[in-house]
Design an enzyme around this catalytic site. Structure first.
Site, PDB file in Angstrom:
ATOM      1  CD1 TRP A   1       1.744  -3.176 -10.746  1.00  0.00           C
ATOM      2  CD2 TRP A   1       0.892  -2.313  -8.867  1.00  0.00           C
ATOM      3  NE1 TRP A   1       0.820  -2.214 -11.108  1.00  0.00           N
ATOM      4  CE2 TRP A   1       0.289  -1.673  -9.972  1.00  0.00           C
ATOM      5  CE3 TRP A   1       0.507  -1.943  -7.584  1.00  0.00           C
ATOM      6  CZ2 TRP A   1      -0.674  -0.684  -9.825  1.00  0.00           C
ATOM      7  CZ3 TRP A   1      -0.453  -0.946  -7.432  1.00  0.00           C
ATOM      8  CH2 TRP A   1      -1.026  -0.331  -8.546  1.00  0.00           C
ATOM      9  CG  HIS A   2       1.798  -2.062  -3.944  1.00  0.00           C
ATOM     10  ND1 HIS A   2       1.359  -3.327  -4.265  1.00  0.00           N
ATOM     11  CD2 HIS A   2       0.685  -1.338  -3.646  1.00  0.00           C
ATOM     12  CE1 HIS A   2       0.042  -3.365  -4.156  1.00  0.00           C
ATOM     13  NE2 HIS A   2      -0.388  -2.180  -3.793  1.00  0.00           N
ATOM     14  N   GLY A   3       6.130  -0.912  -5.619  1.00  0.00           N
ATOM     15  CA  GLY A   3       7.322  -0.074  -5.566  1.00  0.00           C
ATOM     16  C   GLY A   3       8.593  -0.890  -5.710  1.00  0.00           C
TER      17      GLY A   3
ATOM     18  NE  ARG B   1       5.931   3.645  -3.052  1.00  0.00           N
ATOM     19  CZ  ARG B   1       5.373   4.015  -1.901  1.00  0.00           C
ATOM     20  NH1 ARG B   1       4.089   3.842  -1.693  1.00  0.00           N
ATOM     21  NH2 ARG B   1       6.098   4.574  -0.956  1.00  0.00           N
TER      22      ARG B   1
END
Length: 457
Positions: free
Chosen positions: A306-308, A456
């Site tokens: 999810w973070h990138g 992002r």
């Protein structure tokens, strides 16, 4: 001028229905200012999920409800995949099979990870009968596109503000608390995070071959604080802005560096994301008897992703998943028997190394970072550059460390013991708010470094 103008029009507007429309208009202007094209995608997502919610309500308990939920999930996850992960997927397919497929070059719409997760939680909660579908399109659109938390979170559950979409009132105490929270968040971002980022860049942005062991640990610890003050600062501003309009968003950070283990850290860090995965993914029945641990690693794989769209984020998520799995196997009773000092040392080392994984998106540089941590780069324990950096930034570092603790909450508790203390605290808070606004404004005007870390997302 955006916020003063928005507040003026909002407060002059008489009825809640019209106030909602005012907020929608300003929110769409806010988003379109940075994303003039993708505001259409935001409107499409809101409209499609609004209709899916109505269909789930209409066909509750029947096949139509399940079909509507599936459509909603495919739409939301499909949007995320196309815009966020398609290039990453093609790159890995090319690398794995020695192909030369064209890599998509699609600009990521700001905030898509936040508003798609909000709409997913809405339709799933509708299907699970935790909430009723919102019949007013304007109220639902406001829930999706509300500008205070649209581009940087927190992820707001529909159930937490459902009643406030229809009835809300911003009292004097709400406005006071909201303004205070905005100033605190602004100070975290502009005074602390932005200046901490210059220290990190000095060590990690260029050649890392000559960084000492102490310099590596120092820089990555500073980076952990930079990310905390940046992300929690945006969350504070979102919560404070919400209060100005009568909305009460849930807390997203609760002094995470006070944790004594990794499980507690994630109960305090990015709470809205952690609870989202816990409620909607942890117990998904696809792992049979190994469901508990299979679900746990699925959650941490998705948390990282999810973070990138990069392997270091996946490694970062699974890294924390391993330690949480270890703590679960060890059990709460055994963990509590370990001396508190050792638990603090253990948790901070794990957290700091984790943020190093988070920082380095290129795997060769990540490998160099790990070698630097343990002195395998051939450099010494400490170097002059690190000593000079600590000396030159000592007041900033001390201030950042102090702000990791619940200073304001402690002062508020002490102030409640008498009326005179409350009055003194109120004056002190007003002065501090003014000072934070003045210094933050000065730093923003003179800023040569004002990173926005949420492209992002």
């Amino acid at each position: 001028m955006f916020l003063p103008l928005c507040l003026l029009v909002y407060w002059l507007t008489p009825k809640i229905e019209y106030k909602n429309i005012v907020l929608i208009i300003f929110s769409l202007i806010f988003y379109a200012w940075g994303e003039p094209l993708w505001v259409l995608l935001l409107l499409f997502s809101a409209t499609a999920n609004y209709l899916c919610g109505l269909l789930i309500e209409k066909y509750r308990g029947r096949t139509g409800a399940k079909a509507s939920l599936i459509v909603s999930l495919l739409l939301n996850l499909g949007m995320l995949f196309v815009f966020k992960y398609s290039a990453f997927t093609v790159e890995n397919i090319n690398a794995l099979f020695s192909l030369h497929l064209p890599v998509p070059s699609i600009r990521l719409p700001i905030g898509i990870s936040f508003y798609t997760f909000q709409t997913i939680s809405y339709t799933v909660d509708c299907y699970w009968e935790k909430i009723h579908a919102q019949r007013s399109y304007t109220k639902f659109l406001l829930y999706v596109c509300m500008f205070p938390q649209l581009v940087a979170g927190p992820i707001v559950r529909y159930s937490s503000i459902e009643s406030e979409l229809t009835r809300r009132y911003a009292s004097v105490s709400d406005i006071s608390a909201g303004l205070t929270r905005i100033m605190i968040g602004l100070g975290k971002k502009v005074i602390l995070s932005n200046h901490l980022s210059t220290i990190v860049d000095a060590f990690f942005a260029g050649d890392m071959q000559h960084i000492s062991v102490a310099g590596t640990w120092y820089a990555v610890a500073v980076y952990a604080m930079q990310i905390y003050f940046d992300f929690s600062g945006y969350s504070d501003m979102a919560i404070g802005l919400g209060r100005l309009f009568g909305f009460h968003f849930d807390e997203n950070f609760r002094h995470p560096f006070l944790c004594k283990d990794i499980t507690e850290f994630w109960q305090r860090w990015h709470i809205s994301l952690g609870t989202f995965f816990r409620d909607y993914l942890l117990y998904i029945p696809i792992f049979g008897k190994r469901r508990a641990y299979g679900g746990l690693f699925l959650v941490w794989f998705c948390t990282g992703l999810w973070h990138g769209a990069s392997w270091n984020f996946i490694i970062w998520g699974l890294y924390f998943g391993i330690f949480i799995c270890f703590e679960r196997l060890l059990g709460k009773k055994r963990i509590k028997k370990i001396p508190v000092v050792l638990r603090h040392i253990y948790s901070k080392i794990v957290i700091v190394i984790g943020f190093g994984i988070f920082y380095f998106e290129q795997l060769p540089r990540l490998g160099l970072f790990f070698r630097n941590l343990i002195g395998m780069n051939g450099n010494g324990l400490i170097d002059e550059f690190t000593k000079i950096s600590v000396a030159n930034n000592l007041y900033l570092l001390i201030g950042a460390l102090i702000c990791c603790f619940p200073v304001l909450e402690t002062l508020e508790k002490l102030a409640k013991k008498s009326e005179s203390r409350q009055m003194a605290f109120g004056i002190f808070q007003t002065v501090c708010n003014g000072a934070l606004l003045v210094f933050s404004s000065i730093f923003l005007v003179d800023a040569t470094n004002n990173p926005f870390l949420y492209f992002r997302f």
